[in-house]
Design a protein around this motif. Sequence first.
Motif, PDB file in Angstrom:
ATOM      1  N   MET A   1       0.840  -1.209   0.000  1.00  0.00           N
ATOM      2  CA  MET A   1       0.000   0.000   0.000  1.00  0.00           C
ATOM      3  C   MET A   1       0.872   1.255   0.000  1.00  0.00           C
ATOM      4  O   MET A   1       0.537   2.265  -0.613  1.00  0.00           O
ATOM      5  CB  MET A   1      -0.945  -0.028   1.199  1.00  0.00           C
ATOM      6  N   ASN A   2       2.010   1.168   0.677  1.00  0.00           N
ATOM      7  CA  ASN A   2       2.932   2.297   0.689  1.00  0.00           C
ATOM      8  C   ASN A   2       3.471   2.566  -0.721  1.00  0.00           C
ATOM      9  O   ASN A   2       3.658   3.719  -1.121  1.00  0.00           O
ATOM     10  CB  ASN A   2       4.088   2.014   1.658  1.00  0.00           C
ATOM     11  N   LYS A   3       3.684   1.498  -1.488  1.00  0.00           N
ATOM     12  CA  LYS A   3       4.171   1.679  -2.864  1.00  0.00           C
ATOM     13  C   LYS A   3       3.115   2.395  -3.705  1.00  0.00           C
ATOM     14  O   LYS A   3       3.420   3.312  -4.456  1.00  0.00           O
ATOM     15  CB  LYS A   3       4.493   0.317  -3.501  1.00  0.00           C
TER      16      LYS A   3
ATOM     17  N   HIS B   1       2.787  -0.228  11.303  1.00  0.00           N
ATOM     18  CA  HIS B   1       3.220   1.123  11.681  1.00  0.00           C
ATOM     19  C   HIS B   1       4.158   1.051  12.890  1.00  0.00           C
ATOM     20  O   HIS B   1       5.160   1.762  12.957  1.00  0.00           O
ATOM     21  CB  HIS B   1       1.978   1.955  12.021  1.00  0.00           C
ATOM     22  N   ASP B   2       3.816   0.184  13.829  1.00  0.00           N
ATOM     23  CA  ASP B   2       4.566   0.154  15.086  1.00  0.00           C
ATOM     24  C   ASP B   2       5.888  -0.603  14.988  1.00  0.00           C
ATOM     25  O   ASP B   2       6.766  -0.395  15.820  1.00  0.00           O
ATOM     26  CB  ASP B   2       3.691  -0.443  16.200  1.00  0.00           C
ATOM     27  N   VAL B   3       6.024  -1.502  14.002  1.00  0.00           N
ATOM     28  CA  VAL B   3       7.299  -2.225  13.909  1.00  0.00           C
ATOM     29  C   VAL B   3       8.199  -1.701  12.791  1.00  0.00           C
ATOM     30  O   VAL B   3       9.367  -2.096  12.729  1.00  0.00           O
ATOM     31  CB  VAL B   3       7.111  -3.760  13.708  1.00  0.00           C
ATOM     32  N   CYS B   4       7.701  -0.829  11.925  1.00  0.00           N
ATOM     33  CA  CYS B   4       8.504  -0.373  10.776  1.00  0.00           C
ATOM     34  C   CYS B   4       9.838   0.214  11.253  1.00  0.00           C
ATOM     35  O   CYS B   4       9.866   1.216  11.962  1.00  0.00           O
ATOM     36  CB  CYS B   4       7.743   0.679   9.967  1.00  0.00           C
TER      37      CYS B   4
ATOM     38  N   GLN C   1      10.344   3.850  10.448  1.00  0.00           N
ATOM     39  CA  GLN C   1       9.324   4.776  10.955  1.00  0.00           C
ATOM     40  C   GLN C   1       8.536   5.450   9.824  1.00  0.00           C
ATOM     41  O   GLN C   1       8.305   6.670   9.842  1.00  0.00           O
ATOM     42  CB  GLN C   1       9.936   5.838  11.870  1.00  0.00           C
ATOM     43  N   LEU C   2       8.160   4.657   8.827  1.00  0.00           N
ATOM     44  CA  LEU C   2       7.344   5.221   7.741  1.00  0.00           C
ATOM     45  C   LEU C   2       5.953   5.551   8.291  1.00  0.00           C
ATOM     46  O   LEU C   2       5.451   4.857   9.172  1.00  0.00           O
ATOM     47  CB  LEU C   2       7.221   4.215   6.597  1.00  0.00           C
TER      48      LEU C   2
END
Lengths: 245, 242
Positions: A179-181, A218-221, A224-225
């Motif tokens: 989804m980030n891509k 979100h919490d493990v990235c 910190q993206l």
Amino acid sequence: MSSNAARTLTFNVFRHNPRDSATPPRVVAYSLEETPGMTLFIALTRIRETLDPSLSFDFVCRAGVCGSCAMVVNGRPGLACRTLTAQLPAEIRLFPLPGFELIADLSVNTGKWMRGMSERLQAWLHMQEEPDVDALEARMEPAMAEAIYELDRCIECGCCISGCGTAQMRTDFVGAVGMNKIARFRLDPRDARDDADFFDLVGDDTGVFGCMSLLGCHDVCPKQLPLQTQIAYLRRGMARQGLLG
Amino acid sequence: MIPASEKPGPWPARLDLLQSVSGLFLGLFMWLHMLFVSSILLGEEAMWTVARFFEGYFFFGYGLPWLVSLFVAGVFGLFVLHAWLALRKFPAQWRQHRVYWTHMRSLRHEDTTLWFVQVITGFGMFFLAPVHLYLMMTHPELIGPYESADRVWSGMMWPLYLVLLFLVELHGGIGLYRLAVKWGNFSDPASARRKLKRLKWAFTVFFLALGLVTLAAYIKLGIEHAPHVGEPYMPLSSRAAP
């Protein structure tokens, strides 16, 4: 550094080579004296050099840039090269990232998964016409370039897939990395695709509507993206596209 | 290019929105519902007034209980819709159950665990909520201080209501929090999420406490009224002057 006696760390490491029937899945304990500034990368290298040369794990950059050393550290996905043993208890459990093909021990084939996801989501720049390499590039506002760069910082380490309950349950889910891509190319003015095109890629339950907002990604990235923000933004855009066309 | 047969079409988007909207309505309604029900703490007359208000008593001069039936039928429909939509997200196969359980225990991540709480509480509501909804739909006139207290105590509904209270408050509180992080546009998402989480727990604790006190009040009233079970409450206005 403090003058306290160095701790003796115990590393309980998952060992298994799927291509070798003589190595059933098991956990092997290695003891190692902690040294100042020790990262998991340093510790694993020392284990391999001094205790067990057969231990498999992946490293390239040792600086949190390549994304190959992601593993599950005491239950939490993270980059081994960026994890200081000083932040961990003396008992450390190391497991390979779940959700990816196991190569051996702590080494998994994230590349194969990422390639499949990229091809499925067509995660590359779709330009309207062939770029003229002799012409000057079109200018871009610095703020826009910054915003795209922010999302381009993803190193495809796979932590978000291993930290996501949805991706673990449903293997066809594209996850936060996917989804980030899409969010990144959706932002890019050079990309000729519009929301109707992106909707065809992620507008169903294997895409953004499959996300259950557990926010493990979100919490493990390790980079910190801003995954919570990006997924919500994409969801609103795709919902608008799905409703209004 | 994606072949037309593999394009998602508008339905996944519609269903996702419907799940969120139905959940939002049900969650907010349950909070209001608790406030209405707790009017018993202000006295029997207060509760009677609230109950008759929703029958339009103070507009028409007489109550129309079918208005309540109609509303309950709507809530029932929405509940069924939401349950069907949420079922799509449930772990179905054993592999999925095992994987999620292992993942949750290993990650020890609050939002991941809270989702599993929602699965369990949602599953429980499949069975317990329809009992109450059907009663309210078919007998809206039996909503009143003595009528409800009799149902709670003499009608042996208090165990069901006690369990339902926890299911609803946990499920709804977590669900509303999740809606906010799912759709919300925050300038500082980390601090917004911390605040939302605190708010969520505050609401859950408040409504659980209010619910327990309210249920206790109905049980007490039900025990006291047990010798006259079935006799409706007479409002002050209609009691004959001596």
